[in-house]
Design a protein around this motif. Structure first.
Motif, PDB file in Angstrom:
ATOM      1  N   ALA A 188       4.546  10.400   2.993  1.00  0.00           N
ATOM      2  CA  ALA A 188       4.255  11.819   2.516  1.00  0.00           C
ATOM      3  C   ALA A 188       5.091  11.775   0.993  1.00  0.00           C
ATOM      4  O   ALA A 188       5.815  11.247   0.654  1.00  0.00           O
ATOM      5  CB  ALA A 188       4.985  12.852   3.425  1.00  0.00           C
ATOM      6  N   ALA A 189       4.256  12.905   0.312  1.00  0.00           N
ATOM      7  CA  ALA A 189       4.758  13.058  -0.871  1.00  0.00           C
ATOM      8  C   ALA A 189       6.350  13.685  -0.659  1.00  0.00           C
ATOM      9  O   ALA A 189       6.321  14.686   0.197  1.00  0.00           O
ATOM     10  CB  ALA A 189       3.949  14.082  -1.786  1.00  0.00           C
TER      11      ALA A 189
ATOM     12  N   LEU B  25       0.946  -1.318  -0.066  1.00  0.00           N
ATOM     13  CA  LEU B  25       0.106  -0.132  -0.150  1.00  0.00           C
ATOM     14  C   LEU B  25       0.846   1.374   0.010  1.00  0.00           C
ATOM     15  O   LEU B  25       0.574   2.297  -0.776  1.00  0.00           O
ATOM     16  CB  LEU B  25      -0.957   0.032   1.170  1.00  0.00           C
ATOM     17  CG  LEU B  25      -2.138  -0.859   1.032  1.00  0.00           C
ATOM     18  CD1 LEU B  25      -2.600  -1.016   2.516  1.00  0.00           C
ATOM     19  CD2 LEU B  25      -3.233  -0.214   0.210  1.00  0.00           C
ATOM     20  N   GLN B  26       1.719   1.331   0.785  1.00  0.00           N
ATOM     21  CA  GLN B  26       2.962   2.618   0.851  1.00  0.00           C
ATOM     22  C   GLN B  26       3.596   2.779  -0.378  1.00  0.00           C
ATOM     23  O   GLN B  26       3.630   3.835  -0.893  1.00  0.00           O
ATOM     24  CB  GLN B  26       3.800   2.331   2.004  1.00  0.00           C
ATOM     25  CG  GLN B  26       3.110   2.210   3.408  1.00  0.00           C
ATOM     26  CD  GLN B  26       3.039   3.561   3.933  1.00  0.00           C
ATOM     27  OE1 GLN B  26       2.557   4.612   3.015  1.00  0.00           O
ATOM     28  NE2 GLN B  26       2.972   3.846   5.173  1.00  0.00           N
TER      29      GLN B  26
ATOM     30  N   LEU C 119      -5.600   5.733  -1.150  1.00  0.00           N
ATOM     31  CA  LEU C 119      -4.417   5.004  -0.698  1.00  0.00           C
ATOM     32  C   LEU C 119      -4.439   5.471   0.829  1.00  0.00           C
ATOM     33  O   LEU C 119      -3.769   4.740   1.626  1.00  0.00           O
ATOM     34  CB  LEU C 119      -3.201   4.948  -1.703  1.00  0.00           C
ATOM     35  CG  LEU C 119      -3.490   3.886  -2.975  1.00  0.00           C
ATOM     36  CD1 LEU C 119      -2.335   4.350  -3.881  1.00  0.00           C
ATOM     37  CD2 LEU C 119      -3.287   2.459  -2.464  1.00  0.00           C
ATOM     38  N   VAL C 120      -4.290   6.860   0.965  1.00  0.00           N
ATOM     39  CA  VAL C 120      -3.841   7.337   2.258  1.00  0.00           C
ATOM     40  C   VAL C 120      -4.933   6.831   3.161  1.00  0.00           C
ATOM     41  O   VAL C 120      -4.447   6.376   4.225  1.00  0.00           O
ATOM     42  CB  VAL C 120      -4.197   8.988   2.138  1.00  0.00           C
ATOM     43  CG1 VAL C 120      -4.204   9.775   3.422  1.00  0.00           C
ATOM     44  CG2 VAL C 120      -3.081   9.603   1.346  1.00  0.00           C
TER      45      VAL C 120
ATOM     46  N   ALA D 157      -6.443   4.064   3.140  1.00  0.00           N
ATOM     47  CA  ALA D 157      -6.332   2.338   3.191  1.00  0.00           C
ATOM     48  C   ALA D 157      -4.741   2.280   3.867  1.00  0.00           C
ATOM     49  O   ALA D 157      -4.982   1.303   4.655  1.00  0.00           O
ATOM     50  CB  ALA D 157      -5.946   1.786   1.726  1.00  0.00           C
ATOM     51  N   VAL D 158      -4.078   3.129   3.865  1.00  0.00           N
ATOM     52  CA  VAL D 158      -2.982   2.759   4.643  1.00  0.00           C
ATOM     53  C   VAL D 158      -3.403   2.968   6.287  1.00  0.00           C
ATOM     54  O   VAL D 158      -2.912   2.261   7.139  1.00  0.00           O
ATOM     55  CB  VAL D 158      -1.710   3.828   4.381  1.00  0.00           C
ATOM     56  CG1 VAL D 158      -0.635   3.805   5.122  1.00  0.00           C
ATOM     57  CG2 VAL D 158      -1.068   3.255   2.912  1.00  0.00           C
ATOM     58  N   ARG D 159      -4.092   4.387   6.405  1.00  0.00           N
ATOM     59  CA  ARG D 159      -4.648   4.477   7.729  1.00  0.00           C
ATOM     60  C   ARG D 159      -5.471   3.307   8.293  1.00  0.00           C
ATOM     61  O   ARG D 159      -5.405   2.945   9.337  1.00  0.00           O
ATOM     62  CB  ARG D 159      -5.371   5.816   7.715  1.00  0.00           C
ATOM     63  CG  ARG D 159      -4.180   6.914   7.600  1.00  0.00           C
ATOM     64  CD  ARG D 159      -5.005   8.157   7.914  1.00  0.00           C
ATOM     65  NE  ARG D 159      -4.070   9.169   8.067  1.00  0.00           N
ATOM     66  CZ  ARG D 159      -4.154  10.477   7.144  1.00  0.00           C
ATOM     67  NH1 ARG D 159      -5.230  10.580   6.376  1.00  0.00           N
ATOM     68  NH2 ARG D 159      -3.284  11.256   7.204  1.00  0.00           N
ATOM     69  N   ASP D 160      -6.196   2.733   7.433  1.00  0.00           N
ATOM     70  CA  ASP D 160      -7.332   1.752   7.963  1.00  0.00           C
ATOM     71  C   ASP D 160      -6.409   0.401   8.242  1.00  0.00           C
ATOM     72  O   ASP D 160      -6.955  -0.232   9.007  1.00  0.00           O
ATOM     73  CB  ASP D 160      -8.176   1.168   6.652  1.00  0.00           C
ATOM     74  CG  ASP D 160      -9.259   2.359   6.130  1.00  0.00           C
ATOM     75  OD1 ASP D 160      -9.365   3.026   7.180  1.00  0.00           O
ATOM     76  OD2 ASP D 160      -9.861   2.099   5.213  1.00  0.00           O
ATOM     77  N   VAL D 161      -5.249   0.126   7.819  1.00  0.00           N
ATOM     78  CA  VAL D 161      -4.688  -0.921   8.420  1.00  0.00           C
ATOM     79  C   VAL D 161      -3.605  -0.646   9.349  1.00  0.00           C
ATOM     80  O   VAL D 161      -2.352  -1.316   9.876  1.00  0.00           O
ATOM     81  CB  VAL D 161      -3.743  -1.560   7.282  1.00  0.00           C
ATOM     82  CG1 VAL D 161      -4.896  -2.335   6.231  1.00  0.00           C
ATOM     83  CG2 VAL D 161      -2.601  -0.936   6.402  1.00  0.00           C
TER      84      VAL D 161
END
Length: 159
Positions: free
Chosen positions: A73-74, A17-18, A60-61, A63-67
């Protein structure tokens, strides 16, 4: 599946995901360059791709938090794979960005399951279709660099 196996699967998914998020950050940056150089006849297409990558990035931001992860960061800037002085180079850059994004989504397809895998497969398909539109050609296995002979890394952040 043991607890250790479950933790390893979650870690693989988070890394994938990252990586997809980092690739989307790079694609958004890259399409900023494309938009500044692309010919008027393809400006709408470039804007649509830019918008699609921003939407995927934002998803995706979440989704990453959800897991349980902290979204990468960019970078302030990214090194492009080649100079982009004109519209023809902008088209080549757009195709390259899409190839690279497809590659990281292929990794997410492998690491994910269920709905996450379906979403990653859809994102990979969308990137592959955009790549074909930009380049005028396709590969048998979009997103699989070992099959297509292309790299699947996004542009490198610059310091």
């Amino acid at each position: 599946m043991t607890v250790n196996d479950a933790d390893e699967a979650k870690d693989r998914q988070l890394r994938a995901l990252q990586a997809a998020l980092a690739a989307e950050h790079a694609a958004v940056y890259g399409y900023g360059v494309v938009g500044g150089r692309i010919g008027k006849d393809r400006r709408t297409e470039a804007q649509a791709a830019y918008d699609a990558h921003r939407a995927r990035r934002d998803a995706l931001v979440r989704a990453v938090r959800d897991v349980g992860g902290e979204p990468v960061a960019a970078a302030a800037g990214y090194a492009l794979p080649f100079p982009v002085p004109d519209a023809a180079a902008a088209v080549r850059l757009a195709a390259r960005l899409e190839d690279r994004v497809a590659g990281v989504y292929a990794d997410l397809v492998r690491a994910g399951g269920g709905e996450r895998r379906r979403e990653a497969a859809e994102a990979m398909r969308e990137a592959a279709v955009r790549s074909v539109r930009w380049s005028g050609g396709s590969v048998a296995f979009p997103g699989l660099a070992e099959r297509a002979g292309t790299a699947s890394r996004p542009p490198e952040p610059t310091a």
